[in-house]
Scaffold this active site. Structure first.
Site, PDB file in Angstrom:
ATOM      1  N   SER A 153       0.829  -1.195   0.000  1.00  0.00           N
ATOM      2  CA  SER A 153       0.000   0.000   0.000  1.00  0.00           C
ATOM      3  C   SER A 153       0.871   1.256   0.000  1.00  0.00           C
ATOM      4  O   SER A 153       1.748   1.398  -0.857  1.00  0.00           O
ATOM      5  CB  SER A 153      -0.966  -0.056   1.190  1.00  0.00           C
ATOM      6  OG  SER A 153      -1.956   0.926   1.096  1.00  0.00           O
TER       7      SER A 153
ATOM      8  N   GLU B 251      -9.568  -3.471  -6.799  1.00  0.00           N
ATOM      9  CA  GLU B 251      -9.227  -2.362  -5.894  1.00  0.00           C
ATOM     10  C   GLU B 251      -9.053  -1.064  -6.673  1.00  0.00           C
ATOM     11  O   GLU B 251      -8.684  -1.072  -7.857  1.00  0.00           O
ATOM     12  CB  GLU B 251      -7.977  -2.688  -5.089  1.00  0.00           C
ATOM     13  CG  GLU B 251      -6.710  -2.897  -5.862  1.00  0.00           C
ATOM     14  CD  GLU B 251      -5.521  -3.101  -4.934  1.00  0.00           C
ATOM     15  OE1 GLU B 251      -5.289  -2.215  -4.078  1.00  0.00           O
ATOM     16  OE2 GLU B 251      -4.837  -4.136  -5.059  1.00  0.00           O
TER      17      GLU B 251
ATOM     18  N   HIS C 274      -7.599  -5.090  -1.095  1.00  0.00           N
ATOM     19  CA  HIS C 274      -6.364  -4.315  -1.085  1.00  0.00           C
ATOM     20  C   HIS C 274      -5.368  -4.933  -0.094  1.00  0.00           C
ATOM     21  O   HIS C 274      -5.711  -5.272   1.038  1.00  0.00           O
ATOM     22  CB  HIS C 274      -6.709  -2.878  -0.673  1.00  0.00           C
ATOM     23  CG  HIS C 274      -5.532  -1.992  -0.491  1.00  0.00           C
ATOM     24  ND1 HIS C 274      -4.780  -1.522  -1.544  1.00  0.00           N
ATOM     25  CD2 HIS C 274      -4.973  -1.469   0.643  1.00  0.00           C
ATOM     26  CE1 HIS C 274      -3.809  -0.749  -1.076  1.00  0.00           C
ATOM     27  NE2 HIS C 274      -3.906  -0.694   0.231  1.00  0.00           N
TER      28      HIS C 274
END
Length: 299
Positions: A142, A236, A266
C-alpha cells in the site's frame, strides 16, 4: 476462488470500509489498526524479534541465515498508521520464506510528521544497512509499497549501491489519484473508500505537490533499476497505480514482474494466516526473491 475470500470480502465491505469512510481522528485509526492487527496478524511463536534503532529510526529486526540479504520492509497504512505490530507477521513470513534477514522500520507518520519524513527515514535505514555491509531488498504494501518504490528511485538518482530488487503489494504510486481505476473501481473495492483520498493528501502532503517523485514514484526516473515485482487486485481502486507503474518501469528497461489477482482485497497478503490466495501470492514472491538472492550470490 476460496470460500474464505468471499467471507473476508463481505466482512471488509460491511465493517472495515464503512469505518474507514467515517473515521475522523487519524490517531484513533492508528490505535484501532494496531489493536486489530494483534488479533488478526500473528507471527509464529518462537520468532526472535528484537527492537533496535538503525539510522536513527526505531526498527524491529529478525536474523536470517549467515550472509543473507536483508529485507527492508516498509509497512502500509496511508502514511498515518501502521507499525511493526501491524506488519511484522507478514514481513517475517516473507523474510523466512526467502531466507532473508528482516528490518522493519517505524518511519515517522503524518499528521505529526508529514512528507518528506517517511522517505527520509526509509533512506536513512537503507544507508545504515549498506554501511553495515548488507545487501538489501526493498519491499512494502500500500503506502509502504509506494514508499519502497520512491526510495528506490531516490537511491538511483543519487548514485551508489542499489538494492538487489524491490517488490510491492497494492502500492500507492500516485498521490494525485489520477488513475481511471480510482473512479471505475470505487464500488468494487471492498476495503478502501475513495471518499477519503483527499484527506490522505491533506494529512501527508499539506500544501505540497503530489507529483513530487519522492511522494508519487509513478513520476520518478527508474533508469538502471534492479528487478521489480508488483501485484494488485483487479477490483481495488489502486489497480492503475500498479498497472501504470509497471508500464513506466518497463519503458525504463526494468525487468518487471506484474501479477494482477482476481477479486481480492487491497493488500491481501496481510491475511496470509487464513486466506489461501494470500499464501499463493507469497509463494510466488518466494520464488522471485530466491532467484534474486541466487543471482546476487553468483556475482
Amino acid at each position: 476462488m476460496s470460500l474464505t475470500r468471499r467471507i473476508l470480502n463481505l466482512w471488509l465491505r460491511w465493517t472495515e470500509k464503512p469505518m474507514l469512510a467515517r473515521a475522523q481522528d487519524p490517531l484513533a485509526l492508528r490505535r484501532a489498526f494496531d489493536r486489530k492487527a494483534g488479533l488478526l496478524f500473528r507471527a509464529p511463536r518462537g520468532m526472535a524479534f528484537r527492537r533496535a534503532p538503525i539510522g536513527g529510526v526505531p526498527a524491529t529486526h529478525l536474523s536470517g541465515p549467515t550472509g543473507a540479504p536483508v529485507l527492508l520492509y516498509l509497512h502500509g497504512g496511508a502514511f498515518i498508521m501502521g507499525s511493526a505490530r501491524t506488519h511484522r507477521a507478514l514481513a517475517a513470513r516473507i523474510a523466512t520464506g526467502a531466507g532473508l534477514a528482516l528490518c522493519l522500520p517505524e518511519y515517522r507518520l503524518a499528521p505529526e510528521h508529514p512528507f518528506p519524513a517517511a522517505p527520509e527515514d526509509a533512506l536513512a535505514v537503507f544507508d545504515a544497512l549498506v554501511a553495515q555491509g548488507h545487501r538489501v531488498v526493498l519491499g512494502g504494501d500500500s503506502a509502504g509499497g509506494g514508499l519502497a518504490l520512491s526510495v528506490l528511485a531516490e537511491i538511483l538518482r543519487r548514485g551508489g549501491p542499489a538494492p538487489l530488487g524491490a517488490f510491492a503489494f497494492s502500492p500507492l504510486t500516485d498521490l494525485g489519484f489520477s488513475g481511471a481505476s480510482v473512479r471505475d473501481n470505487a464500488g468494487s473495492d471492498v476495503l478502501l473508500p475513495v471518499s477519503r483520498i483527499h484527506d490522505i493528501v491533506d494529512l501527508y502532503l499539506p500544501g505540497q505537490d503530489p507529483a513530487d517523485p519522492r511522494a508519487s514514484p509513478l513520476f520518478a526516473d527508474f533508469n538502471g533499476a534492479p528487478p521489480v515485482w508488483l501485484t494488485a487486485s483487479d477490483t481495488e481502486f489502486l489497480l492503475d497505480d500498479t498497472r501504470r507503474m509497471a508500464a513506466r518501469l518497463r519503458a525504463a528497461g526494468v525487468d518487471v514482474t506484474e501479477r494482477i489477482a482476481r477479486d481480492l482485497p487491497h493488500a491481501w497478503p496481510l491475511f496470509h494466516g487464513f486466506l489461501p490466495e494470500a499464501r499463493q501470492t507469497l509463494k510466488a514472491l518466494d520464488g522471485w526473491l530466491n532467484s534474486l538472492s541466487s543471482s546476487s550470490a553468483g556475482n
